[in-house]
Design a protein around this motif. Sequence first.
Motif, PDB file in Angstrom:
ATOM      1  N   THR A  13      -5.524 -35.510 -25.439  1.00  0.00           N
ATOM      2  CA  THR A  13      -6.709 -34.669 -25.597  1.00  0.00           C
ATOM      3  C   THR A  13      -7.832 -35.124 -24.665  1.00  0.00           C
ATOM      4  O   THR A  13      -8.966 -35.315 -25.068  1.00  0.00           O
ATOM      5  CB  THR A  13      -7.196 -34.701 -27.048  1.00  0.00           C
ATOM      6  OG1 THR A  13      -7.418 -36.064 -27.432  1.00  0.00           O
ATOM      7  CG2 THR A  13      -6.183 -34.086 -27.983  1.00  0.00           C
ATOM      8  N   SER A  15     -10.293 -34.078 -22.018  1.00  0.00           N
ATOM      9  CA  SER A  15     -10.865 -32.830 -21.527  1.00  0.00           C
ATOM     10  C   SER A  15     -11.410 -33.028 -20.123  1.00  0.00           C
ATOM     11  O   SER A  15     -12.130 -33.980 -19.846  1.00  0.00           O
ATOM     12  CB  SER A  15     -11.988 -32.353 -22.448  1.00  0.00           C
ATOM     13  OG  SER A  15     -12.591 -31.200 -21.919  1.00  0.00           O
ATOM     14  N   THR A 243     -11.350 -24.006 -23.269  1.00  0.00           N
ATOM     15  CA  THR A 243     -11.041 -25.399 -22.953  1.00  0.00           C
ATOM     16  C   THR A 243     -10.141 -25.474 -21.720  1.00  0.00           C
ATOM     17  O   THR A 243      -9.499 -24.501 -21.323  1.00  0.00           O
ATOM     18  CB  THR A 243     -10.317 -26.085 -24.121  1.00  0.00           C
ATOM     19  OG1 THR A 243      -9.060 -25.429 -24.337  1.00  0.00           O
ATOM     20  CG2 THR A 243     -11.145 -26.024 -25.391  1.00  0.00           C
ATOM     21  N   ASN A 381     -13.729 -23.130 -27.198  1.00  0.00           N
ATOM     22  CA  ASN A 381     -14.344 -24.448 -27.322  1.00  0.00           C
ATOM     23  C   ASN A 381     -14.967 -24.687 -28.692  1.00  0.00           C
ATOM     24  O   ASN A 381     -15.456 -25.783 -28.966  1.00  0.00           O
ATOM     25  CB  ASN A 381     -15.400 -24.631 -26.231  1.00  0.00           C
ATOM     26  CG  ASN A 381     -14.943 -25.599 -25.155  1.00  0.00           C
ATOM     27  OD1 ASN A 381     -14.546 -26.717 -25.461  1.00  0.00           O
ATOM     28  ND2 ASN A 381     -14.973 -25.175 -23.904  1.00  0.00           N
ATOM     29  N   ALA A 383     -14.935 -25.737 -32.358  1.00  0.00           N
ATOM     30  CA  ALA A 383     -14.032 -26.673 -33.034  1.00  0.00           C
ATOM     31  C   ALA A 383     -13.331 -26.006 -34.207  1.00  0.00           C
ATOM     32  O   ALA A 383     -13.918 -25.243 -34.967  1.00  0.00           O
ATOM     33  CB  ALA A 383     -14.821 -27.884 -33.522  1.00  0.00           C
ATOM     34  N   SER A 384     -12.046 -26.318 -34.343  1.00  0.00           N
ATOM     35  CA  SER A 384     -11.240 -25.873 -35.484  1.00  0.00           C
ATOM     36  C   SER A 384     -10.917 -27.113 -36.306  1.00  0.00           C
ATOM     37  O   SER A 384      -9.937 -27.805 -36.046  1.00  0.00           O
ATOM     38  CB  SER A 384      -9.964 -25.186 -34.986  1.00  0.00           C
ATOM     39  OG  SER A 384      -9.086 -24.910 -36.035  1.00  0.00           O
ATOM     40  N   ALA A 385     -11.745 -27.381 -37.312  1.00  0.00           N
ATOM     41  CA  ALA A 385     -11.713 -28.679 -37.969  1.00  0.00           C
ATOM     42  C   ALA A 385     -11.068 -28.664 -39.348  1.00  0.00           C
ATOM     43  O   ALA A 385     -10.952 -29.709 -39.981  1.00  0.00           O
ATOM     44  CB  ALA A 385     -13.144 -29.214 -38.101  1.00  0.00           C
ATOM     45  N   ASP A 407      -5.247 -21.220 -33.971  1.00  0.00           N
ATOM     46  CA  ASP A 407      -5.923 -21.949 -32.892  1.00  0.00           C
ATOM     47  C   ASP A 407      -5.480 -21.444 -31.521  1.00  0.00           C
ATOM     48  O   ASP A 407      -6.306 -21.215 -30.633  1.00  0.00           O
ATOM     49  CB  ASP A 407      -5.639 -23.446 -33.004  1.00  0.00           C
ATOM     50  CG  ASP A 407      -6.350 -24.097 -34.181  1.00  0.00           C
ATOM     51  OD1 ASP A 407      -7.172 -23.418 -34.822  1.00  0.00           O
ATOM     52  OD2 ASP A 407      -6.075 -25.277 -34.468  1.00  0.00           O
ATOM     53  N   SER A 440     -12.955 -22.811 -38.733  1.00  0.00           N
ATOM     54  CA  SER A 440     -14.052 -23.280 -37.883  1.00  0.00           C
ATOM     55  C   SER A 440     -15.431 -23.197 -38.526  1.00  0.00           C
ATOM     56  O   SER A 440     -16.357 -23.885 -38.090  1.00  0.00           O
ATOM     57  CB  SER A 440     -14.087 -22.447 -36.593  1.00  0.00           C
ATOM     58  OG  SER A 440     -14.462 -21.102 -36.886  1.00  0.00           O
TER      59      SER A 440
END
Length: 799
Positions: A13, A15, A243, A381, A383-385, A407, A440
């Motif tokens: 991960t 970036s 991303t 971009n 966040a998928s938390a 996602d 998200s």
Amino acid sequence: MARFYQLLLFIITISVQAQTEINYPEVVYGKEDIGASWVSHPDIKGGEDTAVLFRNTFEVDDLRPDFIINISADNHYFLYVNGQFVTHGPQLSDIQHYKYETLNLKNYLKKGKNVIAVKVINFGKRRFLGMQSIFTSLMVNGVSYGAKIINTTGFKDFWVCTIDESYKANEVVWRGGEETAIVGGFYANNPTDFIDMNKYPTGWETLGYNDSDWQKVEFFENASSMGGSIAYLLEPRNLPLLTWDKEAIGNIARSSEKEIPEFPISGDLVIPAHQKTIFLIDQKYVTNGFPELIFSKGKDARIKIKYAENLFGEDNEKGDRNNIQNKKLLGYYDSLISNGNNSQKFIPNWMRTFRFVEFEIETKDQELVLESFINYRSRTNIASAASFTSDNEMYNNIFDICKRTVDICTQDYFLSDAYYETMQYVGDTKIHALLWQAMSGNLDHTKNAIEQFHQSRDADGNILGAYPLRSTFIYPTYSLVWVDMIADYYNLTDDTSFIEKYKDGILHTLAGFEKNMNELNLVNETKYRYFIDWYSGPNDGKGTATKNNGKNSAVVSLHYVHALQNAAKLFSVIGETNTAEKYQNRANAIKKSVFELCYDTNRQLFAERPDKTVYDQHTNIMAILTDAVDESQQKALLTKILNDPDLLQATYYYRFYLFQAIQKVDAPEMFDLAQKPWEAMIENHMTTTLERFESEKKPTRSEVHPWSASPAYFYFNYLAGIKSVKNDFEEVMIAPVFGKLQSMDGLLPTSKGNILFKLRKSKNKLSAEITLPEKMKGQLVWNGTRTPLKQGKIKYTIK
């Protein structure tokens, strides 16, 4: 399945996407700041497939000021500064709302000479059906004072361009008499790439490249004029950039050679001269993005890179996705010809989706060296938390594949699927939006989708079935679903201004649908198709349960009732009671007709139409959701349809509504039975969710389809019972029902912060540890007992 391969061992991960969209979340630089024009290459004729390379070399003396630009292109662009990749775009939209990105390039510049380079791709006549286009063109506008030197004007600017002769669009064949590249029919995504590296201008994006023989750009159109535009009506991007995260690709799983090399995880792979080689890479999970191949030597070697979500057996069956023996890859591919130089680089011009990648290589007089093969993963971009874990591993695995699907398919818009169509469909998006909000806590993609669908409407009030779109797909039921989406948004946010914004559209859409109703208070057939679900069996009507174009369809009529009921509520809360009463009365009249004409008193079921020749789960599900059957009878009806295999079954898509019906009648004991079809996905080692049920008649197509990911939404909203009570989680209610589960742990992102929960059931006792964000209040509900929730991490025990 070990907890999704222990968080996917192959992911890196790191970036490399440091750039951000300046106009998100609030617009800072509007279109009034645009003074540039659209430019193109002087030899471009129209919509032919082509790649045009643009360069502008300029001086910077002071590196302290911001260097802010707007950029857009038709069809798609890749932006580089001094050889460094910045971003790609534009965000997908239509000609009347064409998007531009706003970026600060300050940190990419150096003192003295700099170069900004842009590749613009036109995918040609078979471009993506969601991509509207006028002409291959580029617009770069300097916003800050120093950046104005790079404005595209086509007259006295310093932009030069050339046509990249190495590129041709490779059409993905899915129909006609030729051998098809894919299984399952309809393909609406972009063509793939054919690249002859012998014609590629290596280093064109770097400062040292000699562009003296390139041509001056040619003016195409002004960015604005005549109160609008002769070409594109520009709007700022309203979502973050995608991303560009580096992701490792798994090792070779099968090879035509005796020894299987460890490429690409470690070491180069050398293919000797005069050799044909085929090898298969198994990523172990489905992913997407822009795979990058770096290779050397191999003059005139041919490299075909094939991508697929799955492999197929002899009769196109899929089975266990981990079993690759005697299975073949059928999927789209890129084709390359090597120029023999060192460190050649290939990145496709559009996103690829894959679990499996197969290389077919044929070398000529020189060995070919494959040096690197990685993926640049593409997602929004935001966040998928969200996370969810229970005492049942099957539920945990189902959550994982649902979340991964959501996602992958949340990009610049909500993708219907990641491989075949990649369009934003209304029916799919209703489910996808709720899932994404749960993953998200963010509503921006939902607002974008509702707005884009609103912009698609025709004169009769029909919402196009998918949008943005360069074709015309109309499913009148999806127009109704658009109304339902507005109700979903309001139910979460209590935002009456949102209703005010779209109330005229709701009136228009419902008035248009009313014209479809007949004297029986049921729907008539139309020239369009009432899509409900992918039915299978003798009554398959290609998305409806009938073969008579939906005439007198009870389920379609009840979808209209559902939208009318939602509209009645929306107009009531904004004080327009006359309209609300009108819609409610109309809904009641249609419900009455459906019951009188379609309810079978002998079978105690609703038939799909008055002749009582077709019975399905769908009509009965919608009868429960609209109260077309008395509330006292709803649980018995639901139990009946869940245990009657002779009914046409709700597939993955429509089981969203089945889960809603289970929630409405408060029957958590039925949830596990309704979820059974997902267990087959886990047993077959799938890592994302299918489009529809497998059948011998028609093998399933898409394997990354968010409309099939609904269980994950109900894990939070129903099993854990976490719901917003007021103003998008300003107040919350947590009322767990568990179903067959005994414990649930998780994290639910919201706009007010993350809710963390640990819930345990022991007979009639609830033990809970809940972390509530600041400024959020609520109640914990168990067995009729309501306990006020406190902020912070608190433990509760209720008997």
